[in-house]
Write an enzyme that holds these catalytic residues in place. Structure first.
Site, PDB file in Angstrom:
ATOM      1  N   ALA A 129      35.727 -27.043 -29.264  1.00 23.32           N
ATOM      2  CA  ALA A 129      36.034 -27.565 -27.926  1.00 23.32           C
ATOM      3  C   ALA A 129      34.839 -27.261 -27.031  1.00 23.32           C
ATOM      4  CB  ALA A 129      37.297 -26.924 -27.368  1.00 23.32           C
ATOM      5  N   SER A 132      33.109 -28.019 -19.383  1.00 19.61           N
ATOM      6  CA  SER A 132      32.010 -27.998 -18.418  1.00 19.61           C
ATOM      7  C   SER A 132      31.378 -26.624 -18.273  1.00 19.61           C
ATOM      8  CB  SER A 132      32.531 -28.463 -17.052  1.00 19.61           C
ATOM      9  OG  SER A 132      33.617 -27.637 -16.644  1.00 19.61           O
ATOM     10  N   ALA A 134      32.003 -23.761 -20.605  1.00 17.44           N
ATOM     11  CA  ALA A 134      31.789 -23.025 -21.856  1.00 17.44           C
ATOM     12  C   ALA A 134      32.203 -23.888 -23.040  1.00 17.44           C
ATOM     13  CB  ALA A 134      32.597 -21.728 -21.835  1.00 17.44           C
ATOM     14  N   GLN A 135      31.940 -23.373 -24.239  1.00 19.18           N
ATOM     15  CA  GLN A 135      32.431 -24.012 -25.453  1.00 19.18           C
ATOM     16  C   GLN A 135      32.972 -22.946 -26.387  1.00 19.18           C
ATOM     17  OE1 GLN A 135      28.764 -26.021 -26.513  1.00 19.18           O
ATOM     18  NE2 GLN A 135      28.407 -24.657 -28.242  1.00 19.18           N
ATOM     19  N   VAL A 136      33.830 -23.382 -27.326  1.00 18.57           N
ATOM     20  CA  VAL A 136      34.550 -22.455 -28.197  1.00 18.57           C
ATOM     21  C   VAL A 136      34.223 -22.764 -29.655  1.00 18.57           C
ATOM     22  CG1 VAL A 136      36.824 -21.623 -28.915  1.00 18.57           C
ATOM     23  CG2 VAL A 136      36.413 -22.230 -26.523  1.00 18.57           C
ATOM     24  N   LYS A 154      34.281 -17.740 -27.421  1.00 21.57           N
ATOM     25  CA  LYS A 154      33.933 -18.588 -26.278  1.00 21.57           C
ATOM     26  C   LYS A 154      32.606 -18.131 -25.698  1.00 21.57           C
ATOM     27  CE  LYS A 154      35.777 -19.959 -21.736  1.00 21.57           C
ATOM     28  NZ  LYS A 154      36.950 -19.849 -20.826  1.00 21.57           N
ATOM     29  N   ASP A 289      44.426 -23.367 -14.417  1.00 20.67           N
ATOM     30  CA  ASP A 289      43.618 -24.454 -15.002  1.00 20.67           C
ATOM     31  C   ASP A 289      44.355 -25.041 -16.208  1.00 20.67           C
ATOM     32  OD1 ASP A 289      41.429 -26.122 -15.105  1.00 20.67           O
ATOM     33  OD2 ASP A 289      40.198 -24.748 -16.279  1.00 20.67           O
TER      34      ASP A 289
END
Length: 514
Positions: A129, A132, A134-136, A154, A289
């Site tokens: 995933a 905007s 971070a990414q995992v 993450k 969120d």
């Protein structure tokens, strides 16, 4: 207001207008001034947007503009009832399908953040995933003497902090321009709203704080059912790296997969909405969120799984009571209660009429009762709210901005799961339970304990305050007894007296001039 931030603001407006961002807003529900502004903005739309109504390029444009704009797009993606089904679908890619950063940077990021412990994270996957901020990645955590565990790692995007600060500078510029050139906007307190969002986003840029948020929420919900969150692996947490247990779930927007494993979508929608209300009203601490990219369904239990706790909301006891009373008032059609609470918390200025505001609230609430989500036009409701807020000079409460935004997100996701959702029926058990507890013996006892605790703390400060007062008095007496100090005080009084006489004489002279 710097020239650079103002330029970025106008550049963002140009890009959004070109890519059709303003075409998705419910123009018929907006005040005349906003309608006129959107009409002007749409003059520069690309021809393809005007012809097809599709905004497929808007995702890329929002990503280029920065993370704050992406957050705005994510919120719109959850509200097909406001922006339309096609626009919501076009924007849904913002939730977790953004372009990832260069995978070659991953080993260096982990080593710089975790040192030697980075080597314990193995079999790191491609990004599962990418959003905007971070990414995992999926990985295996191999601790000495323990069975390897599957974890989620993450990582913040490199340079995201700088992009975020540039975003917020331009948003502050826009808020100040609005307050300067649109006096009507001042009651909405745009600068304070931006400041609230700025604070929450700054917290999102430190993953150690996100780990702490997960820990706090885990304590709050340890006796709850229906809502599950990951566990933090604290030895592998840093400012820009967060490692948690891997959560096996079905993306909440994948309705076909949810139905294929036998999960009741109506029950899932109810669990989502009730869990959010429970966290906000009971705990005063909630996930702020909750877009579909952060929500999953547990295929074994049908529970809601939530991830990404970078943005959290916190409200005090009075705000929690306000929320509960507002919801309960709408549920029971006690519009007088709803109106009075708006006055009590300062939403509506005291010179307005409670009776007239009650009538306005009734005009919103009555059409919603007995109707399902599919029958309710949220665009029309929002338009009516715009009218009422202007008519009654309603003030924005910045501390409730995150709560309001989160409720829009959660309600939007719940409506997609269950188009026939009856919001009032689902909310009633949570709201009524909390109000019964607050009005009952337990709530009264907790209030009493709180008062006694504050009194005890105040009493504990009395000896220190008395000691400080005695010291100050002793110093004053010592100063009074010193001849030099008495002389200086006398001279000061003489100078002050002479000055007063001189000023009086000058005033008399001016008044008696022919």
């Amino acid at each position: 207001m710097s020239l650079g931030s103002t330029f970025r603001l106008f550049h963002a407006g140009w890009v959004l207008a070109r890519e059709g961002a303003f075409s998705v807003l419910p123009v018929e529900s907006l005040p005349p001034m906003m309608k006129a502004g959107i009409g002007l903005a749409r003059l520069v739309e690309r021809r393809a947007v005007r012809k097809t109504g599709s905004i497929e390029r808007l995702n890329a444009a929002l990503h280029k503009l920065g993370p704050s704009y992406v957050k705005f797009g994510q919120t719109l993606a959850t509200r097909p009832d406001i922006v339309g089904v096609q626009a919501a679908a076009d924007l849904s890619g913002l939730q977790d399908k953004m372009p990832p950063f260069d995978p070659k940077l991953v080993p260096g990021i982990l080593e710089a953040a975790l040192g030697a412990k980075a080597a314990q994270l193995t079999e790191i996957s491609e990004p599962v995933a990418a959003a905007s901020i971070a990414q995992v990645h999926k990985a295996r955590l191999r601790m000495p003497g323990e069975v390897p565990r599957t974890v989620a790692v993450k990582m913040l995007r490199p340079g995201v902090a700088e992009r975020f600060h540039a975003d917020t500078d331009s948003l502050y510029a826009g808020a100040r321009l609005a307050e300067t050139f649109s006096p009507a906007s001042r009651r909405l307190k745009p600068t304070e709203v931006v400041r609230t969002l700025d604070h929450s986003m700054r917290l999102e840029l430190d993953l150690r704080l996100e780990a702490a948020a997960i820990s706090e929420m885990a304590e709050n919900i340890k006796n709850d059912s229906g809502f599950v969150i990951p566990e933090v692996h604290w030895d592998h947490v840093a400012q820009n790296v967060l490692t948690t247990s891997w959560m096996h779930g079905i993306p909440i927007r994948d309705h076909a997969a949810i139905e294929a494993v036998g999960i009741d979508r109506k029950a899932l929608a109810a669990k989502l909405l009730q869990s959010f209300l429970r966290h906000a009203i009971r705990d005063g601490y909630f996930h702020a969120d909750m877009h579909p990219g952060n929500l999953f369904a547990d295929p074994r239990t049908g529970d809601v799984i939530a991830v990404d706790f970078g943005i959290m909301g916190r409200i005090g006891k009075s705000e929690r009571r306000f929320l509960a009373d507002i919801l309960y008032g709408f549920i029971t059609r006690n519009y007088r209660l709803v109106a009075q609470r708006h006055f009590d918390i300062g939403y509506v200025p005291p010179h307005q009429s409670v009776d007239d505001f009650t009538l306005a609230i009734r005009s919103i609430g009555e059409p919603l009762h007995g109707r399902t989500a599919a029958d309710i036009s949220m665009a029309r409701v929002l338009g009516q709210l715009f009218t009422i807020t202007d008519l009654f000079e309603m003030q924005t409460r910045p501390e409730l901005v995150l709560l309001q935004k989160s409720m829009v997100l959660v309600e939007g996701v719940a409506r997609t799961l269950d188009p026939n959702l009856d919001i009032w029926t689902v909310a009633e058990p949570v709201v009524a339970e909390w109000l019964r507890r607050e009005e009952g013996p337990v709530g009264r006892l907790e209030d009493l304990v709180g008062h006694l605790t504050r009194m005890g703390e105040a009493a504990g400060r009395v000896p220190r305050l008395m000691a400080q007062a005695e010291l100050a008095l002793a110093e004053h007496r010592a100063m009074m007894n010193r001849p030099r100090d008495r002389l200086m005080r006398g001279l000061a009084l003489a100078v002050l007296g002479a000055a007063l006489v001189l000023i009086g004489a000058l005033i008399w002279r001016v008044l008696t001039l022919p």
